[in-house]
Design a protein around this motif. Structure first.
Motif, mmCIF file in Angstrom:
data_model
loop_
_atom_site.group_PDB
_atom_site.id
_atom_site.type_symbol
_atom_site.label_atom_id
_atom_site.label_comp_id
_atom_site.label_asym_id
_atom_site.label_seq_id
_atom_site.Cartn_x
_atom_site.Cartn_y
_atom_site.Cartn_z
ATOM 1 N N ARG A 177 7.815 1.586 9.306
ATOM 2 C CA ARG A 177 8.328 0.209 9.465
ATOM 3 C C ARG A 177 9.356 -0.140 8.398
ATOM 4 O O ARG A 177 9.425 -1.262 7.916
ATOM 5 C CB ARG A 177 7.166 -0.791 9.403
ATOM 6 C CG ARG A 177 6.213 -0.732 10.602
ATOM 7 C CD ARG A 177 4.843 -1.246 10.232
ATOM 8 N NE ARG A 177 4.281 -0.438 9.185
ATOM 9 C CZ ARG A 177 3.807 -0.899 8.036
ATOM 10 N NH1 ARG A 177 3.759 -2.180 7.811
ATOM 11 N NH2 ARG A 177 3.352 -0.080 7.108
ATOM 12 N N TRP A 225 11.012 -0.660 4.937
ATOM 13 C CA TRP A 225 10.474 -0.981 3.606
ATOM 14 C C TRP A 225 9.388 -2.037 3.700
ATOM 15 O O TRP A 225 9.397 -2.863 4.617
ATOM 16 C CB TRP A 225 11.617 -1.486 2.711
ATOM 17 C CG TRP A 225 12.666 -0.439 2.575
ATOM 18 C CD1 TRP A 225 13.761 -0.281 3.376
ATOM 19 C CD2 TRP A 225 12.694 0.638 1.646
ATOM 20 N NE1 TRP A 225 14.465 0.821 2.985
ATOM 21 C CE2 TRP A 225 13.845 1.409 1.923
ATOM 22 C CE3 TRP A 225 11.866 1.034 0.591
ATOM 23 C CZ2 TRP A 225 14.176 2.551 1.192
ATOM 24 C CZ3 TRP A 225 12.209 2.164 -0.139
ATOM 25 C CH2 TRP A 225 13.343 2.908 0.155
ATOM 26 N N SER A 262 14.214 -11.393 12.611
ATOM 27 C CA SER A 262 13.083 -11.235 11.707
ATOM 28 C C SER A 262 13.415 -11.623 10.272
ATOM 29 O O SER A 262 12.566 -11.560 9.402
ATOM 30 C CB SER A 262 12.539 -9.810 11.766
ATOM 31 O OG SER A 262 13.537 -8.915 11.385
ATOM 32 N N ILE A 293 8.669 -8.081 3.268
ATOM 33 C CA ILE A 293 7.268 -8.105 3.715
ATOM 34 C C ILE A 293 7.205 -7.908 5.232
ATOM 35 O O ILE A 293 7.882 -8.597 5.987
ATOM 36 C CB ILE A 293 6.552 -9.420 3.298
ATOM 37 C CG1 ILE A 293 6.578 -9.569 1.769
ATOM 38 C CG2 ILE A 293 5.116 -9.419 3.810
ATOM 39 C CD1 ILE A 293 5.834 -10.796 1.250
ATOM 40 N N ASN A 294 6.394 -6.970 5.635
ATOM 41 C CA ASN A 294 6.260 -6.647 7.057
ATOM 42 C C ASN A 294 5.223 -7.527 7.742
ATOM 43 O O ASN A 294 4.423 -8.201 7.089
ATOM 44 C CB ASN A 294 5.900 -5.175 7.221
ATOM 45 C CG ASN A 294 7.097 -4.284 6.939
ATOM 46 O OD1 ASN A 294 8.209 -4.565 7.390
ATOM 47 N ND2 ASN A 294 6.885 -3.231 6.176
ATOM 48 N N HIS A 295 5.247 -7.439 9.064
ATOM 49 C CA HIS A 295 4.314 -8.223 9.875
ATOM 50 C C HIS A 295 3.001 -7.465 10.065
ATOM 51 O O HIS A 295 2.984 -6.240 10.199
ATOM 52 C CB HIS A 295 4.933 -8.481 11.252
ATOM 53 C CG HIS A 295 3.915 -8.807 12.299
ATOM 54 N ND1 HIS A 295 3.510 -10.103 12.558
ATOM 55 C CD2 HIS A 295 3.190 -8.005 13.116
ATOM 56 C CE1 HIS A 295 2.582 -10.080 13.498
ATOM 57 N NE2 HIS A 295 2.376 -8.818 13.863
#
Ligand SMILES: C[S@@+](CC[C@H](N)C(=O)[O-])C[C@H]1O[C@@H](n2cnc3c(N)ncnc32)[C@H](O)[C@@H]1O
Length: 587
Positions: A425, A427, A467, A502-504
């Motif tokens: 995904r 970083w 996003s 920051i990812n989901h």
């Protein structure tokens, strides 16, 4: 006046020392349109750049192109990075197809009007062969402030290890052109006819440490039809050449930039890449054109009885009286218990006035509580953690002092963050220290832009842009002027902080909350991330991009099944959060 590049250098002088002399000159980022290809030349990586010419596309017939080593591209490495990423993507098997229109702003978003991504930047390469413009007019324009083709390019360097010209018509065409040229360029022919031409359609100049170009139709200038770049032989050659020098330089450049950001480091245990260099680190909002915000001096502070040393000597203490708590969450349990009539009236008023309900004299809830750990100043109260109620902090004009417990987010990030490469995904972010539930992590910063500008960017950049966009729409409905079109949007893609990485996750460990210092400004407030669980050090931080509430498991599976069966969701981006209760779709 620009200076010619070693216009009179001899071959001996130019083959080695000339090259190093050139590396003291660099290409300015604003002069580059894109990187087209790369090769190995004299054992060094070189990148073919298309120069930016006003009103002319990078792939136009007469665009100017030149080869440069990495040292010369140190100011425009992000173009090299984009080129390398493009190659990697085009090689990657089974790439996820992203398509379809829409604006899906991140948490708290409202439904902005959809826009198509038809104009998304195309990375498609042209695969046709080189072709020389045989009709080059014979103009003698190699003046004293410009270089001859020999000087302007790398013609002086030794033969390239992978000679792109050997299989193309360029070398031949270039040498055919030379007899028509001046005596000086004819002399060049004998030395360089086997050489790969390095500047096409123009001449390089140097001035104050920078390279510049000049268009030229001089017959000895190498010509190339930019519409056919890169051709298949270039692509094939490039496929065999590493990009190690470029990757090393990119990593170093990223390190250098990140040093400006306190308590932040990065690591990559997956590959040799670095996060995008096309990024400016900022620590607070940058306001775009057309955005107006009251100055901090105009923020309304709290009055009596608040003062610096009241209560436990830490500032605002009286939930009924502190005016800074004017719009704070009412302690409903306490009113319900003590005054049912007032409670009923309050519920009715809240229905009409939303977050701006008049709650004068009613008991309020402080957003923060003292934490059990001496290291952590305070944590967000359970009520706020669960309800997403806006948090109002004290401001510059409040009577309380700097240690008032209603000042947490405004003091900035305390925890150390690490940007790291995930396997699947891009970083992500983790914290080097353990976080406790309710602990403040950091805010989401970026450019604050109008809704109109945000729509324009989505159209221009494509769906993935969504996003990085946060609509500041928390208070829609609380003012007649505020709606999905008038609220501002924060764009963190090219200007931002670590939280932009920051990812989901469908089962996140963090959540974003609204934090305001100016209770009368419904358009600009902070987007603050807090831990919603205790998070061990080294665990990836995630939040739910849709900010959905937890539902019963039975309902979850039913909804997921329906969503996956819906043909409208066929092209949606799959979620790879890996949570047991993953909804399967990112957006
Ligand atoms: C705000 S950015 C997060 C940082 C991003 N990973 C990066 O490398 O820049 C959002 C992007 O990360 C990726 N992403 C985040 N969470 C994901 C998930 N659960 N599944 C798949 N992709 C995800 C998607 O490409 C998305 O457009």
């Amino acid at each position: 006046m620009p200076t010619p590049i070693a216009a009179t250098s001899s071959l001996a002088a130019s083959s080695g020392s000339h090259a190093s002399a050139r590396t003291t000159y660099r290409v300015r980022a604003k002069d580059v349109s894109k990187v087209i290809c790369h090769r190995l030349h004299n054992g060094r990586e070189e990148y073919l750049i298309a120069w930016r010419v006003a009103g002319q596309a990078a792939n136009s017939r007469d665009a100017i192109y030149s080869w440069h080593c990495i040292g010369e591209l140190s100011s425009c490495l992000h173009y090299v990075q984009t080129y390398i990423e493009g190659r990697t993507k085009s090689k990657a098997p089974g790439e996820v197809k992203r398509s379809g229109p829409g604006f899906v702003a991140l948490p708290t978003s409202s439904s902005r009007s959809s826009s198509t991504s038809a104009n998304a930047i195309s990375r498609k390469r042209k695969l046709s062969q080189f072709a020389r413009d045989a009709n080059t007019p014979s103009l003698d324009e190699a003046g004293s402030d410009v270089t001859t083709p020999r000087d302007s390019g790398y013609l002086s360097r030794e033969q390239s290890v992978i000679s792109i010209s050997s299989s193309s018509s360029v070398s031949e065409a270039a040498t055919q052109a030379i007899p028509k040229a001046s005596a000086k360029t004819v002399a060049i022919k004998t030395e360089d006819q086997a050489q790969v031409p390095c500047v096409y359609n123009g001449l390089l100049q140097k001035k104050e440490g920078w390279f510049m170009t000049k268009k030229s139709s001089h017959p000895a200038v190498h010509r190339i039809d930019g519409r056919k770049l890169p051709d298949q032989s270039m692509i094939a050659a490039a496929a065999r050449v590493p990009v190690t020098e470029a990757e090393d330089a990119i990593r170093l450049a990223f390190n250098r930039n990140l040093q400006k950001v306190k308590r932040t480091r990065w690591e990559n245990k997956v590959d040799k890449t670095a996060p995008s260099l096309d990024f400016t680190w900022i620590s607070e909002f940058v306001f775009g054109e057309g955005i107006y915000r009251p100055d901090v001096d105009a923020h309304e502070g709290c009055d009596e009885p608040c003062k610096a040393n009241m209560g436990q000597n830490i500032g605002c203490e009286y939930p009924r009286l502190c005016t800074c708590l004017e719009f704070a969450a009412v302690d409903e349990n306490r009113i319900q218990l003590n005054d049912t009539e007032r409670y009923k009236q309050f519920l009715k008023e809240r229905e009409d006035d939303g977050y701006l309900v008049n709650s004068e004299g009613l008991p309020k809830r402080f957003p923060y509580q003292k934490s059990s750990s001496p290291k952590i100043p305070s944590t967000l109260q359970k009520f706020y953690l669960d309800s997403r109620y806006p948090i109002y902090e004290c401001n510059l004009n409040c009577n309380c002092g700097p240690i008032c417990k209603s000042r947490v987010v405004q003091k900035g990030r305390r925890v150390p963050l690490v940007i790291f490469k995930t396997a699947d995904r891009g970083w992500g972010v983790y914290c080097d220290e353990e976080l406790v539930r309710g602990e403040f992590i950091d805010t989401y910063v970026g450019e604050v832009i109008t809704g109109e500008e945000s729509d324009r960017r989505v159209v221009q950049m494509g769906e993935a842009k969504q996003s990085y966009l946060y609509a500041l729409d928390k208070f829609i409905g609380d003012s007649p002027d505020l709606n999905a079109d008038t609220c501002y949007v924060v764009d963190g893609q090219y200007k931002g902080g670590p939280t932009r990485f920051i990812n989901h996750s469908c089962e996140p460990n963090c959540r974003q909350y609204t934090v305001s210092y100016n209770k009368h400004d419904l358009k600009v407030y902070d987007l603050a991330f807090f831990a919603i669980d205790n998070i061990p050090a080294g665990t990836e931080l995630t939040f739910d991009y849709q900010d959905e509430d937890v539902v019963e498991e039975e309902e979850f599976w039913k909804t997921k099944e329906e969503a996956l069966a819906d043909p409208d969701n066929k092209d949606k981006r799959p979620c790879q959060c890996g949570a047991r209760l993953c909804r399967g779709i990112l957006w």
